[in-house]
Design an enzyme around this catalytic site. Structure first.
Site, PDB file in Angstrom:
ATOM      1  N   HIS A  97      49.824  11.821  -0.741  1.00 30.75           N
ATOM      2  CA  HIS A  97      48.459  12.186  -0.263  1.00 30.75           C
ATOM      3  C   HIS A  97      47.500  10.670   0.150  1.00 30.75           C
ATOM      4  O   HIS A  97      48.008   9.765  -0.823  1.00 30.75           O
ATOM      5  CB  HIS A  97      47.359  12.958  -1.028  1.00 30.75           C
ATOM      6  CG  HIS A  97      46.209  13.525  -0.701  1.00 30.75           C
ATOM      7  ND1 HIS A  97      45.325  12.500  -0.703  1.00 30.75           N
ATOM      8  CD2 HIS A  97      45.990  14.460   0.116  1.00 30.75           C
ATOM      9  CE1 HIS A  97      44.281  13.068   0.094  1.00 30.75           C
ATOM     10  NE2 HIS A  97      44.850  14.379   0.708  1.00 30.75           N
ATOM     11  N   GLY A 179      37.910  14.250   4.922  1.00 32.36           N
ATOM     12  CA  GLY A 179      36.655  14.182   4.300  1.00 32.36           C
ATOM     13  C   GLY A 179      35.491  13.677   5.188  1.00 32.36           C
ATOM     14  O   GLY A 179      34.567  13.342   4.658  1.00 32.36           O
ATOM     15  N   GLY A 240      40.902  20.306   2.224  1.00 32.87           N
ATOM     16  CA  GLY A 240      40.063  19.769   1.043  1.00 32.87           C
ATOM     17  C   GLY A 240      38.677  20.667   0.857  1.00 32.87           C
ATOM     18  O   GLY A 240      38.583  21.474   0.408  1.00 32.87           O
TER      19      GLY A 240
END
Ligand code: PGA
Length: 255
Positions: A97, A179, A240
């Site tokens: 990741h 994000g 996420g």
């Protein structure tokens, strides 16, 4: 191929919060996940058992570990083993990741070791790859995908991967989209997924490569999930922020 909708909770949720989420999901999906969909949740370690308990007995709901150390056991303070994760109820693992690569400095070499170890321990491994904004602006998309995929997969192509198909999935997650609210556009996703699929074909052969689920991740939400999952070559989503609330994750699962 069934589509995988995966939730990466990162460092969010205490155990009661995780149990509440998992209970809501289990209740909503007790008749099964939408046709052809696997829902996969990567909770923090302390939440795995609670989530796995809530999912027990429901088809197509799975749990994974966000991280692990590639050794059976020993003097590795702060780390967690595959056996511990399995005992808690996980059967998937994340490797590579972007936060592990860029915040914690994990190298291609360590990620390759982890991928191999996780597979050897009988887990399904989701290998994450993707370029930074700087690499994209310098036209390095292909080079980055080539490096990240081949370092982890080439050493296994004639070994564990040839013996156990269905154990590996790849998530393309451009670092600049994670994000940030800046989701990659359809052309960018198509281009990166086609490049990743070609690299996988070179490494594993065509028919094997076509059976490897290729997920997209980076600012996926309930509004954009439907159009992304419908793209050619997109076999799932790694989510996420928008996976942290059960209603939002369920909307993405049903998109
Ligand atoms: P995001 O994260 O959906 O919050 O962009 C995706 C990920 O890190 O896997």
């Amino acid at each position: 191929m069934r589509k995988i909708i995966a939730a990466n909770w990162k460092m969010n949720k205490t155990r009661p919060m995780a149990a509440e989420f998992a209970g809501q999901l289990a209740m909503a999906l007790k008749e099964g996940t939408p046709e052809g969909r696997l829902a996969l949740v990567f909770p923090p370690f302390t939440d795995i058992a609670a989530v796995a308990d809530a999912f027990a007995g429901i088809n197509n709901l799975a749990v994974g570990g966000q991280n692990f150390y590639p050794a059976e056991k020993g003097a590795f303070t702060g780390e967690i083993s595959c056996a511990m994760l399995r005992d808690a109820g996980a059967n998937w693992l994340l490797a590579g990741h972007s936060e592990r690569r860029h915040v914690f400095g994990e190298t291609d070499g360590l990620i390759a070791q982890k991928t191999a170890f996780g597979l050897e321990q009988g887990f399904k491994v989701m290998l994450c790859v993707g370029e930074t904004l700087e690499e994209r602006n310098n036209n390095q998309l292909n080079g980055v995908l080539q490096r990240q995929l081949s370092s982890a997969i080439q050493p296994l192509a004639n070994g564990i991967l040839s013996k156990s198909p269905d154990q590996i999935a790849v998530a393309y997650e451009p670092v600049w989209a994670i994000g940030t609210g800046k989701v990659a556009g359809p052309d960018e996703i198509r281009e990166a997924h086609a490049a990743a699929r070609k690299i996988l074909s070179d490494l594993l052969g065509n028919s094997y490569a076509n059976s490897v689920p290729l997920l997209y991740g980076g600012s996926v939400n309930a509004k954009n999930a439907g159009s992304i999952i419908a793209l050619d070559n997109v076999d799932g989503l790694l989510v996420g922020g928008a996976s942290l609330e059960a209603p939002s994750f369920l909307d993405i699962l049903r998109a």
